[in-house]
Motif scaffolding. Sequence first.
Motif, short mmCIF file in Angstrom:
data_model
loop_
_atom_site.label_atom_id
_atom_site.label_comp_id
_atom_site.label_asym_id
_atom_site.label_seq_id
_atom_site.Cartn_x
_atom_site.Cartn_y
_atom_site.Cartn_z
N ILE A 62 0.83 -1.21 0.00
CA ILE A 62 0.00 0.00 0.00
C ILE A 62 0.86 1.26 0.00
N ALA A 63 1.82 1.33 0.93
CA ALA A 63 2.59 2.56 1.13
C ALA A 63 3.65 2.79 0.06
N ILE A 64 4.28 1.72 -0.42
CA ILE A 64 5.39 1.86 -1.36
C ILE A 64 4.96 1.60 -2.81
N LEU A 65 4.13 0.57 -3.01
CA LEU A 65 3.78 0.17 -4.37
C LEU A 65 2.41 0.69 -4.81
N GLY A 66 1.65 1.30 -3.90
CA GLY A 66 0.35 1.88 -4.25
C GLY A 66 -0.70 0.86 -4.63
N ALA A 67 -0.76 -0.26 -3.92
CA ALA A 67 -1.71 -1.33 -4.22
C ALA A 67 -3.13 -0.92 -3.86
N SER A 68 -4.10 -1.41 -4.63
CA SER A 68 -5.51 -1.16 -4.37
C SER A 68 -6.04 -2.19 -3.37
N ASN A 69 -7.31 -1.99 -2.91
CA ASN A 69 -7.92 -2.96 -2.00
C ASN A 69 -8.01 -4.34 -2.63
N TYR A 70 -8.32 -4.36 -3.94
CA TYR A 70 -8.43 -5.63 -4.64
C TYR A 70 -7.08 -6.34 -4.68
N GLN A 71 -6.02 -5.60 -4.95
CA GLN A 71 -4.68 -6.20 -4.96
C GLN A 71 -4.27 -6.67 -3.58
N VAL A 72 -4.68 -5.94 -2.54
CA VAL A 72 -4.40 -6.37 -1.16
C VAL A 72 -5.09 -7.70 -0.87
N SER A 73 -6.33 -7.84 -1.33
CA SER A 73 -7.05 -9.10 -1.11
C SER A 73 -6.37 -10.24 -1.85
N LEU A 74 -5.79 -9.94 -3.02
CA LEU A 74 -5.11 -10.99 -3.79
C LEU A 74 -3.81 -11.44 -3.11
N ILE A 75 -3.18 -10.53 -2.37
CA ILE A 75 -1.98 -10.91 -1.63
C ILE A 75 -2.31 -12.02 -0.62
N SER A 76 -3.53 -11.95 -0.08
CA SER A 76 -3.96 -12.96 0.88
C SER A 76 -4.50 -14.22 0.22
N SER A 77 -5.11 -14.07 -0.96
CA SER A 77 -5.84 -15.21 -1.53
C SER A 77 -5.17 -15.88 -2.73
N LEU A 78 -4.45 -15.11 -3.56
CA LEU A 78 -3.89 -15.69 -4.78
C LEU A 78 -2.87 -16.81 -4.51
N PRO A 79 -2.05 -16.71 -3.44
CA PRO A 79 -1.14 -17.82 -3.16
C PRO A 79 -1.86 -19.16 -2.96
N SER A 80 -3.11 -19.09 -2.55
CA SER A 80 -3.87 -20.33 -2.35
C SER A 80 -4.10 -21.08 -3.65
N ILE A 81 -4.30 -20.34 -4.75
CA ILE A 81 -4.49 -21.00 -6.05
C ILE A 81 -3.22 -21.73 -6.45
N VAL A 82 -2.09 -21.08 -6.25
CA VAL A 82 -0.81 -21.72 -6.55
C VAL A 82 -0.63 -22.94 -5.64
N GLY A 83 -1.02 -22.79 -4.37
CA GLY A 83 -0.92 -23.90 -3.43
C GLY A 83 -1.77 -25.08 -3.85
N MET A 84 -2.95 -24.82 -4.38
CA MET A 84 -3.82 -25.90 -4.86
C MET A 84 -3.16 -26.67 -6.00
N ALA A 85 -2.56 -25.92 -6.92
CA ALA A 85 -1.90 -26.55 -8.07
C ALA A 85 -0.69 -27.37 -7.64
N ALA A 86 -0.03 -26.92 -6.57
CA ALA A 86 1.19 -27.60 -6.12
C ALA A 86 0.92 -28.77 -5.18
N ASN A 121 -4.94 -29.56 3.27
CA ASN A 121 -4.30 -28.32 2.81
C ASN A 121 -4.82 -27.90 1.44
N PHE A 122 -5.11 -28.89 0.58
CA PHE A 122 -5.66 -28.57 -0.74
C PHE A 122 -7.02 -27.89 -0.60
N LEU A 123 -7.90 -28.50 0.18
CA LEU A 123 -9.22 -27.92 0.39
C LEU A 123 -9.13 -26.59 1.13
N LEU A 124 -8.16 -26.49 2.04
CA LEU A 124 -7.96 -25.25 2.77
C LEU A 124 -7.48 -24.13 1.83
N SER A 125 -6.74 -24.51 0.80
CA SER A 125 -6.27 -23.53 -0.19
C SER A 125 -7.44 -22.91 -0.94
#
Length: 416
Positions: free
Chosen positions: A38-62, A353-357
């Motif tokens: 937020i402070a350095i890169l100017g991320a939006s609320n949507y991008q902030v939510s993706l920081i929390s959630s997008l890794p889960s998609i990668v985790g599911m694939a892995a 962990n897969f379902l948790l992702s």
Amino acid sequence: MIYSKQDVLHNESQSIKNGAAQTIALSLSNNYFILFAIAILGASNYQVSLISSLPSIVGMAAMLPAAFIVNKLEEKRKFTAYSILFTRLFLLLMVFLPFIKSNHIAWFFVILIAIMNLPGTFMNLSWQAFIGDLIPAERRNLFFGQRNKVLTLIGMIATLIVGLCMKAYHSSNALPYQLLFLVAFIFGMFELYYILKHKEEKTNLQLTEHYSPFSKHLFQYKPYVTFLICALFFNFAWQMAWSLFSIYQIRIAHATAFWVSLFTVSNQLSQIVSYPWWAKMANRYSNTQLLIWISIGMATAPILNILSTNFIYLFIVNFFSGFFVSGTVLILFNSLLDATEEDHRTSYIANYNFLLSIIAFIAPQVGVFLLESYSMNFAMIISTIFRGLAGVLFGVMAYRMTQSKQLDYKQDKISM
């Protein structure tokens, strides 16, 4: 696999050292990802939510290849160490992000966080299976209670020191964040070192036939299915507010890096005090009974946060919620181990962990959707309601388990 008492004590000591290094690495990096975005890169609320959630998609694939590989390992120690190395290397890449001149730099950071979870998934799964093999069931509540207490104390000290140092810099200065990520990487290497110091005996793979993480046999084991339903719903209710807390503190309460650190320290201080208590309660009562009260306690956090933007008040609220966070961390993981069959534990953990992702991806998105569509207050109240309902589910689970045990006892008496 049975280890001698001396080996168990050695592994417990190394696990605490490994966890200490990991805690410092995460305290210097993960705690400041959203503030950096937020402070350095100017991320939006949507991008902030993706920081929390997008890794889960990668985790599911892995998760599927990770489970397949871990199941085939005669030794999990080295594989866990390599996974740590590749995961922490991403922290080095983050050091150079502020030097990139691009309008899409926030998206680069979001993608970097997501991809980091590829080796991170391998690391978490292999560590859980690894430590589950090394620590006997009768030692888990006591050991993990002690371990979590020590690690939380270390994390609190690290976060407090960082918060005091960050106070000397303007919130728009990228240098302190770059130094944090660099030092976090260094401690990641200590984390790797202490994993390799564990003592592990080779597994005779010919004696064990592993289930696939998606095998129907996993869902035929009733203790696991019952736990899974309750745990997934609880995690949905819990994680729905993760991004909301950060957005509320930074955008609405206008907390600086120093105060964000203090909120974390307050939460961790409460965890340090309460871990021994939860460990004692876990030995006195069933994990399921405790999860009822944990869910109810966790339900108070979202609604209490939105009552004021006063920093002292938020500090106190974070201290109060930390009591239940420590119970969640300790009891939920132990409940997972208790609800699985030892011979197929890696498959159960991978499936969970897969379902948790999936939940980890959906929940923050739902939270931010409610925020954007309605209001912060509405989103937080919904999270409170759902957390309370999770307590009801755990209550039903505890009742059914009690009934099942009574039925088994009657059948045993009849057969005698």
